[in-house]
Scaffold this active site. Sequence first.
Site, PDB file in Angstrom:
ATOM      1  N   ASN A 102       0.847  -1.190   0.000  1.00 47.05           N
ATOM      2  CA  ASN A 102       0.000   0.000   0.000  1.00 47.05           C
ATOM      3  C   ASN A 102       0.881   1.238   0.000  1.00 47.05           C
ATOM      4  O   ASN A 102       1.614   1.488   0.951  1.00 47.05           O
ATOM      5  CB  ASN A 102      -0.907  -0.035   1.237  1.00 47.05           C
ATOM      6  CG  ASN A 102      -1.822   1.155   1.370  1.00 47.05           C
ATOM      7  OD1 ASN A 102      -1.821   2.068   0.555  1.00 47.05           O
ATOM      8  ND2 ASN A 102      -2.613   1.166   2.435  1.00 47.05           N
ATOM      9  N   GLN A 103       0.801   2.037  -1.075  1.00 47.70           N
ATOM     10  CA  GLN A 103       1.622   3.242  -1.185  1.00 47.70           C
ATOM     11  C   GLN A 103       1.290   4.295  -0.141  1.00 47.70           C
ATOM     12  O   GLN A 103       2.086   5.200   0.082  1.00 47.70           O
ATOM     13  CB  GLN A 103       1.412   3.896  -2.555  1.00 47.70           C
ATOM     14  CG  GLN A 103       1.880   3.134  -3.742  1.00 47.70           C
ATOM     15  CD  GLN A 103       1.926   4.032  -4.956  1.00 47.70           C
ATOM     16  OE1 GLN A 103       2.798   4.888  -5.065  1.00 47.70           O
ATOM     17  NE2 GLN A 103       0.990   3.848  -5.863  1.00 47.70           N
ATOM     18  N   ASP A 104       0.113   4.221   0.453  1.00 47.08           N
ATOM     19  CA  ASP A 104      -0.372   5.329   1.285  1.00 47.08           C
ATOM     20  C   ASP A 104      -0.754   4.875   2.688  1.00 47.08           C
ATOM     21  O   ASP A 104      -1.667   5.440   3.292  1.00 47.08           O
ATOM     22  CB  ASP A 104      -1.559   5.992   0.585  1.00 47.08           C
ATOM     23  CG  ASP A 104      -1.719   7.456   0.960  1.00 47.08           C
ATOM     24  OD1 ASP A 104      -0.716   8.084   1.353  1.00 47.08           O
ATOM     25  OD2 ASP A 104      -2.833   7.988   0.854  1.00 47.08           O
ATOM     26  N   LEU A 105      -0.050   3.882   3.209  1.00 43.79           N
ATOM     27  CA  LEU A 105      -0.366   3.382   4.556  1.00 43.79           C
ATOM     28  C   LEU A 105       0.351   4.240   5.598  1.00 43.79           C
ATOM     29  O   LEU A 105       1.334   3.835   6.217  1.00 43.79           O
ATOM     30  CB  LEU A 105       0.041   1.920   4.704  1.00 43.79           C
ATOM     31  CG  LEU A 105      -0.293   1.264   6.052  1.00 43.79           C
ATOM     32  CD1 LEU A 105      -1.779   1.340   6.347  1.00 43.79           C
ATOM     33  CD2 LEU A 105       0.179  -0.170   6.096  1.00 43.79           C
ATOM     34  N   HIS A 106      -0.141   5.459   5.771  1.00 48.65           N
ATOM     35  CA  HIS A 106       0.385   6.329   6.815  1.00 48.65           C
ATOM     36  C   HIS A 106      -0.553   6.278   8.024  1.00 48.65           C
ATOM     37  O   HIS A 106      -1.626   5.654   7.978  1.00 48.65           O
ATOM     38  CB  HIS A 106       0.576   7.758   6.302  1.00 48.65           C
ATOM     39  CG  HIS A 106      -0.667   8.389   5.773  1.00 48.65           C
ATOM     40  ND1 HIS A 106      -1.699   8.808   6.585  1.00 48.65           N
ATOM     41  CD2 HIS A 106      -1.056   8.690   4.506  1.00 48.65           C
ATOM     42  CE1 HIS A 106      -2.656   9.336   5.873  1.00 48.65           C
ATOM     43  NE2 HIS A 106      -2.311   9.278   4.593  1.00 48.65           N
TER      44      HIS A 106
END
Length: 293
Positions: free
Chosen positions: A194-198
């Site tokens: 997942n590129q956006d797992l912040h």
Amino acid sequence: MGVRLEIPEGLRWAERVAAGRAWLAALPDRVAECVDGWGLRLSGPPFPYAFASLALPAELRDGTLAVLKLQYPDADSAQEATALARWAGDGAARLLAHDPGRRALLVERCDPGTPLHAAPPDEALDVIAKLLPRLWRPAAAPFTPLAEEAAGWLERMPADWERAGRPYERRLLDTALGRLAELVGTQGEQVLVNQDLHAGNVLRASREPWLVIDPKPLAGEREFGVVAIVRGRELGHSPAAVRHRLDRLTAELGLDRERVRGWAIGHTLAWSIAEDAVSGHQIETARWLAGLG
């Protein structure tokens, strides 16, 4: 007939581009069609944190709490529904319905919905270290390969850098390009990453203590899967905080630290310029990771 919509500040950027204005103009009708088609009752204004979608609290006829999400039609979120369906609620919000033509999703609402960055940083990292192995399912098509995505970054980054007025030193750009070129063809097992797992995309929930939302999925090696947490500023923005996340997650998850660092440099810099906006904090993070600042 469309519904009356309140556009949150996070989406105001769309008014500056033609495609964004067209998308915003179509939203009232699309929302109304989803409300009618899925039998929803909207229960409040849009969630303010959404940046690439309009997300509205809704209820199903049986009282189930949900989120109606209308995506901006970019490539990064094209397989979001597919990823949520693959996880089937295991560590992530459940997908309740999907209308690909309208880029509309109906998703389980996380209640109370407190973001993970509200927790102390080390407690948040405990959560991430437990969640990630559950999310790393073997992956291939239809998910975009990380190698293909990174090839796009390699092609675009020099042109973006020039167009934005060279907002950081050439040495940093060359470092990022070199690391990406080394990593692309030498990856390990391909899993769902997942590129956006912040820490703003992991929310407190009732069905599980924490659930992931808003994935931007790719098929790539596990080392890429921690990049968004390492580079994100939600759990602290300083050289020490970035290094701590890098060290702790690679050690606890058995990952190659240098590969994680290389992916983080490349991905952070690739995402530091969008349209005509330059993200100074991401450039700063890339410098810290590259040992240049």
